[in-house]
Write a protein that holds these residues in place. Sequence first.
Motif, PDB file in Angstrom:
ATOM      1  N   SER A  74       0.844  -1.186   0.000  1.00  0.00           N
ATOM      2  CA  SER A  74       0.000   0.000   0.000  1.00  0.00           C
ATOM      3  C   SER A  74       0.887   1.246   0.000  1.00  0.00           C
ATOM      4  O   SER A  74       2.067   1.171   0.330  1.00  0.00           O
ATOM      5  CB  SER A  74      -0.894  -0.021   1.246  1.00  0.00           C
ATOM      6  OG  SER A  74      -1.739   1.089   1.261  1.00  0.00           O
ATOM      7  N   CYS A  87       0.288   2.609   8.193  1.00  0.00           N
ATOM      8  CA  CYS A  87      -0.511   2.038   7.112  1.00  0.00           C
ATOM      9  C   CYS A  87      -1.911   1.648   7.588  1.00  0.00           C
ATOM     10  O   CYS A  87      -2.053   0.842   8.502  1.00  0.00           O
ATOM     11  CB  CYS A  87       0.188   0.820   6.535  1.00  0.00           C
ATOM     12  SG  CYS A  87      -0.699   0.083   5.147  1.00  0.00           S
ATOM     13  N   GLU A  89      -3.933  -0.057   5.833  1.00  0.00           N
ATOM     14  CA  GLU A  89      -4.255  -1.357   5.233  1.00  0.00           C
ATOM     15  C   GLU A  89      -3.817  -2.511   6.131  1.00  0.00           C
ATOM     16  O   GLU A  89      -4.605  -3.401   6.422  1.00  0.00           O
ATOM     17  CB  GLU A  89      -3.576  -1.488   3.862  1.00  0.00           C
ATOM     18  CG  GLU A  89      -3.974  -0.418   2.880  1.00  0.00           C
ATOM     19  CD  GLU A  89      -5.381  -0.589   2.343  1.00  0.00           C
ATOM     20  OE1 GLU A  89      -5.892  -1.723   2.341  1.00  0.00           O
ATOM     21  OE2 GLU A  89      -5.970   0.416   1.938  1.00  0.00           O
TER      22      GLU A  89
END
Length: 154
Positions: A74, A87, A89
């Motif tokens: 990502s 992050c 994700e």
Amino acid sequence: MPDIPVKRAETYYVPQPPLAPDAWALVPPAARCARWYELRQQRRIELPDGLLLGYITYARIDAGRWVADCPCGSAQVVTPTDPRLGCPECGAAWFPLTFPDDVAAAEAAVAELLPAERFWWHPDDAAWNRPPPEQLPVDEPTQPAAAPFREATT
């Protein structure tokens, strides 16, 4: 060309209506990415707890935005004012970011280009291994031109 600055996390991840424009004023710029994801995914995003030391993550200018890649694949818009990547994700950790010593010079190097054409990589970022544009080889045709099309006869 109008003066269009390189986008940073604090100007990219902004609250949308019905939230007030200053609703995230107390949220650190690196954490605004999670708030932005929460609005779009309609679920809570947990931010990482700790800082991962010993892993070098370089920031780059990509299409007119400061961006950094997470090892999960990502990428998020980042900022030199809060040089870390969390992050949304994978939520692995906060990754410390390496920006150039002179951020203004990197932004000035791409300022005359259209935002979609603004790309800059950190000189120490070997992962990209991209030569400067003036050193890119020119593609020479390697195969002869195809023969003209002929209709099949029966």
